[in-house]
Design a protein around this motif. Structure first.
Motif, PDB file in Angstrom:
ATOM      1  N   MET A 211      -4.111  -3.971   7.944  1.00  0.00           N
ATOM      2  CA  MET A 211      -5.740  -3.425   6.647  1.00  0.00           C
ATOM      3  C   MET A 211      -6.582  -4.431   7.554  1.00  0.00           C
ATOM      4  O   MET A 211      -6.703  -5.575   6.658  1.00  0.00           O
ATOM      5  N   SER A 212      -7.734  -3.543   7.667  1.00  0.00           N
ATOM      6  CA  SER A 212      -9.414  -4.332   7.560  1.00  0.00           C
ATOM      7  C   SER A 212      -9.509  -4.185   5.645  1.00  0.00           C
ATOM      8  O   SER A 212      -9.188  -3.750   4.882  1.00  0.00           O
ATOM      9  N   ASP A 213     -10.442  -5.247   5.247  1.00  0.00           N
ATOM     10  CA  ASP A 213     -10.904  -5.769   4.161  1.00  0.00           C
ATOM     11  C   ASP A 213     -11.081  -4.935   3.608  1.00  0.00           C
ATOM     12  O   ASP A 213     -11.617  -4.744   2.563  1.00  0.00           O
ATOM     13  N   GLU A 214     -11.585  -4.104   4.213  1.00  0.00           N
ATOM     14  CA  GLU A 214     -12.904  -2.291   3.651  1.00  0.00           C
ATOM     15  C   GLU A 214     -11.584  -1.251   3.392  1.00  0.00           C
ATOM     16  O   GLU A 214     -12.540  -0.469   2.409  1.00  0.00           O
ATOM     17  N   HIS A 215     -10.925  -1.353   3.438  1.00  0.00           N
ATOM     18  CA  HIS A 215      -9.575  -0.477   3.368  1.00  0.00           C
ATOM     19  C   HIS A 215      -8.966  -0.742   2.002  1.00  0.00           C
ATOM     20  O   HIS A 215      -7.842  -0.610   1.757  1.00  0.00           O
ATOM     21  N   LYS A 216      -8.962  -2.055   1.909  1.00  0.00           N
ATOM     22  CA  LYS A 216      -8.000  -3.040   0.665  1.00  0.00           C
ATOM     23  C   LYS A 216      -8.667  -2.213  -0.512  1.00  0.00           C
ATOM     24  O   LYS A 216      -9.432  -2.235  -0.814  1.00  0.00           O
ATOM     25  N   GLY A 217      -7.617  -1.820  -1.169  1.00  0.00           N
ATOM     26  CA  GLY A 217      -8.050  -1.275  -2.927  1.00  0.00           C
ATOM     27  C   GLY A 217      -8.205   0.447  -2.985  1.00  0.00           C
ATOM     28  O   GLY A 217      -8.964   0.628  -4.069  1.00  0.00           O
ATOM     29  N   LEU A 218      -7.636   0.782  -1.821  1.00  0.00           N
ATOM     30  CA  LEU A 218      -8.215   1.977  -1.655  1.00  0.00           C
ATOM     31  C   LEU A 218      -7.189   2.467  -2.267  1.00  0.00           C
ATOM     32  O   LEU A 218      -7.035   3.709  -2.387  1.00  0.00           O
ATOM     33  N   GLY A 219      -5.871   2.085  -2.756  1.00  0.00           N
ATOM     34  CA  GLY A 219      -4.635   3.055  -2.980  1.00  0.00           C
ATOM     35  C   GLY A 219      -4.266   3.426  -1.330  1.00  0.00           C
ATOM     36  O   GLY A 219      -3.416   4.686  -1.720  1.00  0.00           O
ATOM     37  N   ILE A 220      -3.806   3.212   0.022  1.00  0.00           N
ATOM     38  CA  ILE A 220      -4.007   4.168   0.823  1.00  0.00           C
ATOM     39  C   ILE A 220      -2.019   3.808   1.372  1.00  0.00           C
ATOM     40  O   ILE A 220      -1.213   4.037   1.295  1.00  0.00           O
ATOM     41  N   GLY A 221      -1.755   2.706   0.683  1.00  0.00           N
ATOM     42  CA  GLY A 221      -0.273   1.883   0.556  1.00  0.00           C
ATOM     43  C   GLY A 221       0.827   2.420   0.064  1.00  0.00           C
ATOM     44  O   GLY A 221       1.210   3.060   0.109  1.00  0.00           O
ATOM     45  N   THR A 222      -0.256   3.128  -1.915  1.00  0.00           N
ATOM     46  CA  THR A 222       0.355   4.101  -2.625  1.00  0.00           C
ATOM     47  C   THR A 222       0.481   4.175  -1.974  1.00  0.00           C
ATOM     48  O   THR A 222       2.203   5.210  -2.097  1.00  0.00           O
ATOM     49  N   GLN A 223      -0.128   5.442  -1.609  1.00  0.00           N
ATOM     50  CA  GLN A 223      -0.311   7.151  -0.752  1.00  0.00           C
ATOM     51  C   GLN A 223       1.034   6.455   1.055  1.00  0.00           C
ATOM     52  O   GLN A 223       1.736   8.005  -0.170  1.00  0.00           O
ATOM     53  N   LEU A 224       0.753   6.310   0.797  1.00  0.00           N
ATOM     54  CA  LEU A 224       2.044   5.929   1.989  1.00  0.00           C
ATOM     55  C   LEU A 224       3.070   5.725   1.461  1.00  0.00           C
ATOM     56  O   LEU A 224       3.860   6.788   2.117  1.00  0.00           O
ATOM     57  N   LEU A 225       3.259   4.794   0.579  1.00  0.00           N
ATOM     58  CA  LEU A 225       4.671   4.430   0.002  1.00  0.00           C
ATOM     59  C   LEU A 225       4.938   5.791  -0.394  1.00  0.00           C
ATOM     60  O   LEU A 225       5.970   6.177  -0.680  1.00  0.00           O
ATOM     61  N   ASP A 226       4.613   6.469  -1.023  1.00  0.00           N
ATOM     62  CA  ASP A 226       4.874   7.650  -2.324  1.00  0.00           C
ATOM     63  C   ASP A 226       5.834   9.001  -1.082  1.00  0.00           C
ATOM     64  O   ASP A 226       6.234   9.509  -1.583  1.00  0.00           O
ATOM     65  N   ALA A 227       4.832   8.614  -0.336  1.00  0.00           N
ATOM     66  CA  ALA A 227       4.475  10.242   0.361  1.00  0.00           C
ATOM     67  C   ALA A 227       6.263   9.514   1.977  1.00  0.00           C
ATOM     68  O   ALA A 227       6.915  10.728   1.670  1.00  0.00           O
ATOM     69  N   LEU A 228       6.358   8.450   1.801  1.00  0.00           N
ATOM     70  CA  LEU A 228       7.689   7.562   2.605  1.00  0.00           C
ATOM     71  C   LEU A 228       9.013   8.107   1.306  1.00  0.00           C
ATOM     72  O   LEU A 228       9.808   9.292   1.739  1.00  0.00           O
TER      73      LEU A 228
END
Length: 79
Positions: A1-18
């Motif tokens: 993930m590029s630095d500009e996308h870090k800290g936006l909660g994208i990983g959390t959203q993906l893990l929650d969806a999984l």
């Protein structure tokens, strides 16, 4: 993930969806291997487990037995 996308909660959203999709499909436990993100996954309830304790259906995968280094941390999450 590029630095500009870090800290936006994208990983959390993906893990929650999984996790949600897994529960809907009757999956009771998630398994993962990581070389760098064990602290991240611990935050979400994953526990470190001994690689020798992995079920054969996991241990016999190419990822588990060949691709991921033996230094990878094996983790599980009961859903």
């Amino acid at each position: 993930m590029s630095d500009e996308h870090k800290g936006l909660g994208i990983g959390t959203q993906l893990l929650d969806a999984l996790c949600d999709a897994s529960k809907r499909n009757g999956i009771q436990r998630l398994h993962l291997l990581t070389t760098t993100a064990d602290a991240y996954f611990k935050h979400f309830g994953f526990s470190v487990a001994e690689r020798s304790q992995a079920p054969s259906s996991i241990a016999n995968t190419k990822e588990f037995s060949e691709i991921c280094p033996s230094s990878s941390v094996y983790m599980t999450l009961d859903l």
